[in-house]
Design an enzyme around this catalytic site. Structure first.
Site, mmCIF file in Angstrom:
data_model
loop_
_atom_site.group_PDB
_atom_site.id
_atom_site.type_symbol
_atom_site.label_atom_id
_atom_site.label_comp_id
_atom_site.label_asym_id
_atom_site.label_seq_id
_atom_site.Cartn_x
_atom_site.Cartn_y
_atom_site.Cartn_z
ATOM 1 N N LYS A 1 0.845 -1.194 0.000
ATOM 2 C CA LYS A 1 0.000 0.000 0.000
ATOM 3 C C LYS A 1 0.879 1.241 0.000
ATOM 4 O O LYS A 1 1.800 1.367 0.828
ATOM 5 C CB LYS A 1 -0.856 0.020 1.259
ATOM 6 C CG LYS A 1 -2.288 -0.440 1.055
ATOM 7 C CD LYS A 1 -3.039 -0.309 2.364
ATOM 8 C CE LYS A 1 -4.523 -0.313 2.145
ATOM 9 N NZ LYS A 1 -5.255 -0.225 3.422
HETATM 10 O O1 G3P Z 1 -7.827 0.148 5.303
HETATM 11 C C1 G3P Z 1 -8.275 1.226 4.539
HETATM 12 C C2 G3P Z 1 -9.625 1.772 4.902
HETATM 13 O O2 G3P Z 1 -10.608 0.809 4.645
HETATM 14 C C3 G3P Z 1 -9.731 2.377 6.263
HETATM 15 O O3 G3P Z 1 -11.017 2.817 6.519
HETATM 16 O O4 G3P Z 1 -12.490 3.088 8.463
HETATM 17 O O5 G3P Z 1 -10.183 4.040 8.571
HETATM 18 O O6 G3P Z 1 -11.908 5.073 7.084
HETATM 19 P P1 G3P Z 1 -11.408 3.821 7.720
#
Ligand code: G3P
Length: 227
Positions: free
Chosen positions: A83
């Protein structure tokens, strides 16, 4: 559409794999931090457990640093995907990593143009953050639809991972938009199974079944005497 689990928690990963619907896992620094474990030891365990791609995030901020960090993370396992944040230095690194055959997931995508640039430099995946866009008053799913249209128009092979999903409607709309993957936390994954009318129906059927007469047990057969 594939479903990825968005977590770094080994017990959640084992449980969701048992359910038979997990195609991969995505992690991020915040999710790793919550486990209290050293990252690379945890990454090795996750990659060995998951029968699919596992996204591991770089924290370097310059292209040379990202490439070096990505090479180290990619060496952990054949299913590691690196990533990289959707910033200019990140995309410089993604181009170099693509030339080396290292798979990348350009993360924190907040605009259609960032996804377009990520595809141009050879990203394997992009992760647009729909939940965070919704919070800002931007229509997250509209960004997904735009990215899908552009990728189809120009036959980009980069796959869209709908990320930062907050509820089952995000998953439904991802599938309707033709996204390749939706990554979700385990609580959203559990909600995908649920409907109150299903629970009511199960209780009705169990109550009715309790009133069905029990079968008579067959009389025991007398042992042969040999006479
Ligand atoms: O891992 C990436 C993403 O899905 C994180 O989401 O919940 O931190 O906005 P969030």
């Amino acid at each position: 559409m594939k479903l990825f689990l968005d977590t770094a928690d080994m017990s959640q990963i084992r449980e969701a794999i048992r359910w038979g619907i997990v195609d991969g896992v995505t992690t991020n620094p915040a999710l790793v931090s919550r486990t209290g474990r050293p990252a690379e030891e945890l990454y090795a365990e996750i990659c060995a457990t998951v029968p699919g791609p596992v996204s591991l995030e770089c924290v370097s901020m310059d292209a040379d640093g990202i490439v070096a960090e990505a090479r180290r993370l990619a060496a952990i396992s054949g299913n590691a995907v690196i990533k990289v944040p959707a910033m200019r230095e990140g995309l410089v690194a993604v181009k170099r990593l693509a030339e080396e055959g290292i798979k990348t997931n350009v993360t924190l995508i907040c605009s259609t143009m960032q996804a377009f640039l990520a595809a141009k430099v050879g990203a394997t995946y992009v992760s647009p953050f729909v939940g965070r866009l919704d919070l800002m008053g931007q229509e997250g799913m509209e960004t997904i639809r735009q990215i899908k249209t552009i990728y189809d128009n120009y036959r980009f092979t980069t796959e869209i991972i709908v990320a930062s999903a907050r509820h089952p409607k995000h998953v439904l709309e991802s599938a309707l938009a033709g996204a390749h993957i939706c990554t979700i936390p385990i609580d959203v994954m559990e909600l995908l199974y649920q409907h109150p009318m299903t629970d009511v129906g199960i209780q009705q059927f169990l109550a009715a079944w309790a009133k069905v007469p029990q079968e008579r047990k067959p009389a025991p057969v007398a042992p042969a005497t040999g006479a």
